[in-house]
Enzyme design. Structure first.
Site, PDB file in Angstrom:
ATOM      1  N   TYR A 349      -9.571  33.146 -18.612  1.00 29.49           N
ATOM      2  CA  TYR A 349      -8.772  33.689 -17.514  1.00 29.49           C
ATOM      3  C   TYR A 349      -7.358  34.232 -18.011  1.00 29.49           C
ATOM      4  O   TYR A 349      -6.720  33.342 -18.724  1.00 29.49           O
ATOM      5  CB  TYR A 349      -8.602  32.905 -16.391  1.00 29.49           C
ATOM      6  CG  TYR A 349      -7.851  33.554 -15.102  1.00 29.49           C
ATOM      7  CD1 TYR A 349      -8.247  34.658 -14.661  1.00 29.49           C
ATOM      8  CD2 TYR A 349      -6.632  32.857 -15.006  1.00 29.49           C
ATOM      9  CE1 TYR A 349      -7.200  35.512 -13.607  1.00 29.49           C
ATOM     10  CE2 TYR A 349      -5.912  33.279 -13.706  1.00 29.49           C
ATOM     11  CZ  TYR A 349      -6.248  34.503 -13.189  1.00 29.49           C
ATOM     12  OH  TYR A 349      -5.413  35.070 -12.471  1.00 29.49           O
ATOM     13  N   CYS A 350      -7.057  35.536 -17.965  1.00 31.61           N
ATOM     14  CA  CYS A 350      -5.805  35.914 -18.468  1.00 31.61           C
ATOM     15  C   CYS A 350      -5.381  35.671 -19.789  1.00 31.61           C
ATOM     16  O   CYS A 350      -6.192  35.866 -20.796  1.00 31.61           O
ATOM     17  CB  CYS A 350      -4.616  35.496 -17.280  1.00 31.61           C
ATOM     18  SG  CYS A 350      -3.121  36.007 -17.342  1.00 31.61           S
ATOM     19  N   LEU A 351      -4.449  35.002 -20.047  1.00 32.14           N
ATOM     20  CA  LEU A 351      -3.959  34.507 -21.470  1.00 32.14           C
ATOM     21  C   LEU A 351      -4.968  33.748 -22.075  1.00 32.14           C
ATOM     22  O   LEU A 351      -5.390  33.693 -23.369  1.00 32.14           O
ATOM     23  CB  LEU A 351      -2.619  33.914 -21.608  1.00 32.14           C
ATOM     24  CG  LEU A 351      -1.426  34.550 -21.015  1.00 32.14           C
ATOM     25  CD1 LEU A 351      -0.317  33.736 -21.460  1.00 32.14           C
ATOM     26  CD2 LEU A 351      -1.324  35.999 -21.666  1.00 32.14           C
ATOM     27  N   GLY A 353      -8.077  33.933 -21.527  1.00 31.32           N
ATOM     28  CA  GLY A 353      -9.047  35.119 -22.309  1.00 31.32           C
ATOM     29  C   GLY A 353      -8.827  35.611 -23.299  1.00 31.32           C
ATOM     30  O   GLY A 353      -9.724  35.902 -24.334  1.00 31.32           O
ATOM     31  N   LEU A 377     -11.839  37.075 -17.902  1.00 30.08           N
ATOM     32  CA  LEU A 377     -11.524  37.428 -16.304  1.00 30.08           C
ATOM     33  C   LEU A 377      -9.990  37.793 -16.350  1.00 30.08           C
ATOM     34  O   LEU A 377      -8.845  37.293 -16.766  1.00 30.08           O
ATOM     35  CB  LEU A 377     -11.473  36.218 -15.433  1.00 30.08           C
ATOM     36  CG  LEU A 377     -12.764  35.464 -15.502  1.00 30.08           C
ATOM     37  CD1 LEU A 377     -12.898  34.291 -14.553  1.00 30.08           C
ATOM     38  CD2 LEU A 377     -14.041  36.393 -15.080  1.00 30.08           C
TER      39      LEU A 377
END
Length: 615
Positions: A349-351, A353, A377
């Protein structure tokens, strides 16, 4: 370090003059005759590093500028003013636009005097909700807000479309002008806000008294480093992050949580979730009804979660390599050792990811087949179109930020939160101030809002490497990002991938996320959901007004640009979670669920662990 014979070393046994020391130094050189000829080229190639005095000065200045580089702003405005001064055609257009807007406003004033219900001369943008109340449609407030919108439109014209100006400087100037105008909006002042005036008359000023009390309370909490009012209702391990589990591994950087099975049978392949380290992990394990972890466990998945440590000054030298090897890859090794002969479905998720994409490319380069699939994500791998967050990314700004972090050893969570709030200051700053301090209406905190206030710090080295190599230079997408001295290529990722983006994402714009389709060497399923960077991901089944689009982008077929993909992919109502879960579970077999193995978890706490509680 004590240097023998150093005249400036107080512990030296022989004190000699600086001239004697210089003479002795020169006499020890093998060939002093040609010293100048030999040394000058080397001195020319040597690059001076910033001095401690420079860095300390920038760090002190940063306290007064909220971490914004004055030089970066000055360069942007110099670029704007110089190019505008040399554009007589643009100046003429701006003068004509100003005259036309004045005439439009004057005609509107005359028409409004005879027809109070007449149409306004300018409509707010769709996302601008400041002037929707009925009170704004009556004299004189209709004139006030119409005049403001015309000014706002003119300044947009004045700061854009100037030939020769760099795109980055144009974005900075336009953004700054918009911020100043939002600050001076008539909504923010008692005398020009009819909603506030009505509330003040109706409550005999009690709304302003409550607002003053709220302001003092919030100021005291901010100065004392306390969380916002209402956060005590969402404590990790009590009201949020309560999915049953156990910390099974800990090192200096992470705690690895394994969640207890809740079904008789479980899918064979485990799920490892890599959250962003900029915030606490429990965005994906909020309240039971909107916890992605709880949703997966109830469907029969064996779920592992990384919980990042909240770093302090002692972790200042931890870099991207540490977060990769001592963080993600250590966690993956632990999962594989507990789930033998099984590949892992990795979710970032985010960083987290972005880091997961780096890890997937590195594992492929090392010919390690530990991953069965990759799910990203709201995570970027290309940063050339990273939205307005790039306004804070240039050489001058990063140098300034480096010096602030050098002094502290980390980037403070409040400094990072301030930058994100500026991106949506109209909604996250000014509207909240008006509601709480002028209307006297306290906003009820939600679990997502409480999590958003529970930020973490960024180590100096890691944040500097991340911003420079990924954001500024876009090294990962260009194949220049190195791990162990070797550059990585996203095209080496050859496992099925599922990429989720959100329509209103101001951190990872969905068109930027979509560009992974240009680089990855495998089939990619792309899903675009409604909502923003956080709310769009925590979009559980049953959440009202949710929709999504999903489509397969097969590897090897002709590229479809994001706008065409948007037009040709049908909208589906509801949460995206079931569509992803179906993709994740296809082809998997089940086996009897196994309880958590506590043999290596002696002395470690139950979920949510201890790192998530660090302040």
């Amino acid at each position: 370090m004590d240097i023998p014979g150093n005249p400036f070393n107080p512990s030296s046994t022989a004190l000699i003059s600086p001239f004697e020391a210089l003479a002795a130094s020169l006499s020890r050189r093998p060939d002093t005759t040609h010293f100048a000829e030999q040394a000058e080229p080397a001195l020319e190639e040597q690059e001076d590093q910033p001095t401690s005095a420079d860095r300390l000065f920038h760090a002190v200045m940063g306290r007064f500028t909220a971490g914004i580089s004055p030089a970066s702003l000055a360069l942007a405005y110099a670029d704007w003013s110089l190019h505008l001064s040399q554009s007589p055609g643009k100046q003429q257009i701006l003068v004509e636009k100003a005259m036309r807007k004045f005439v439009r406003l004057a005609l509107y004033v005359v028409r409004n005097l005879t027809e109070p219900e007449c149409d306004p001369c300018i409509q707010p943008l769709i996302q601008d909700r400041r002037f929707r109340a009925e009170q704004w449609q009556h004299w004189p407030f209709c004139l006030i807000y119409q005049s403001f919108l015309l000014h706002q439109q003119w300044w947009h014209n004045a700061t854009t479309g100037i030939g020769g100006m760099s795109q980055h400087h144009q974005q900075v100037v336009s953004f700054t002008a918009r911020q100043l105008l939002d600050m001076l909006s008539p909504v923010n002042f008692i005398a020009t806000n009819p909603e506030v005036l009505d509330a003040t008359a109706r409550e005999s000023g009690q709304n302003l008294l409550r607002g003053m009390q709220y302001l003092i309370e919030d100021w005291e909490r901010s100065v004392g480093g306390k969380p916002p009012v209402g956060s005590q209702q969402f404590r990790p391990g009590h009201e949020v992050a309560i999915t049953p589990g156990q910390v099974i591994y800990r090192n200096r950087l992470i705690e690895l949580i394994q969640y207890a099975p809740q079904t008789r049978d479980a899918f064979q392949q485990p799920v490892l979730i890599v959250p962003a380290w900029i915030m606490k992990y429990y965005i994906l394990d909020l309240s039971p009804h909107n916890s992605l972890v709880n949703y997966l466990v109830r469907r029969g998945h064996t779920v592992y979660m990384i919980s990042w440590r909240n770093p302090g000054p002692e972790e200042r030298d931890m870099g991207m390599d540490d977060y990769l090897h001592r963080g993600l890859l250590d966690a993956l090794h632990q999962v594989c050792s507990r789930e033998p002969d099984q590949q892992v479905n990795a979710v970032g998720y985010c960083l987290g990811g972005t880091l997961l994409a780096i890890a997937a490319a590195w594992l492929s380069q090392q010919h390690q087949k530990k991953l069965a699939s990759l799910t990203l994500l709201a995570a970027q791998t290309d940063f050339s179109e990273a939205g307005e967050l790039r306004l804070f990314i240039d050489d001058s700004q990063l140098d300034y930020l480096d010096d602030i972090m050098w002094n502290q050893g980390y980037l403070d969570n409040r400094q990072m939160a301030g930058a994100f709030q500026l991106l949506r200051s109209r909604d996250l700053i000014w509207s909240r101030m008006v509601n709480q301090y002028l209307l006297g209406q306290r906003e009820n905190l939600t679990d997502l809002m409480a999590w958003n206030a529970d930020a973490t710090r960024m180590p100096y080295r890691m944040q500097s490497e991340y911003l420079r190599q990924l954001f500024l230079n876009n090294d990962l997408f260009a194949g220049r990002f190195k791990v162990g001295g070797r550059p990585l290529a996203l095209g080496d990722i050859r496992i099925p991938s599922f990429v989720v983006a959100t329509e209103a994402d101001h951190v990872a714009p969905w068109r930027s996320v979509y560009k992974l389709n240009l680089a990855i060497g495998a089939d990619l399923t792309f899903l675009l959901t409604s909502g923003g960077h956080n709310a769009g991901i925590t979009s559980e089944p049953g959440h009202p007004r949710r929709r999504y689009r999903v489509g397969l982008c097969p590897h090897g077929e002709n590229y479809i640009d994001p706008d065409r993909w948007l037009q040709t992919t049908p909208v589906k109502e509801g949460s995206w979670w079931p569509a992803w879960a179906k993709w994740l579970e296809q082809g998997q077999k089940k086996r009897p669920s196994r309880p958590i193995d506590f043999s290596h978890a002696a002395g470690l706490p139950a979920a949510p662990g201890e790192y998530v509680l660090q302040i």
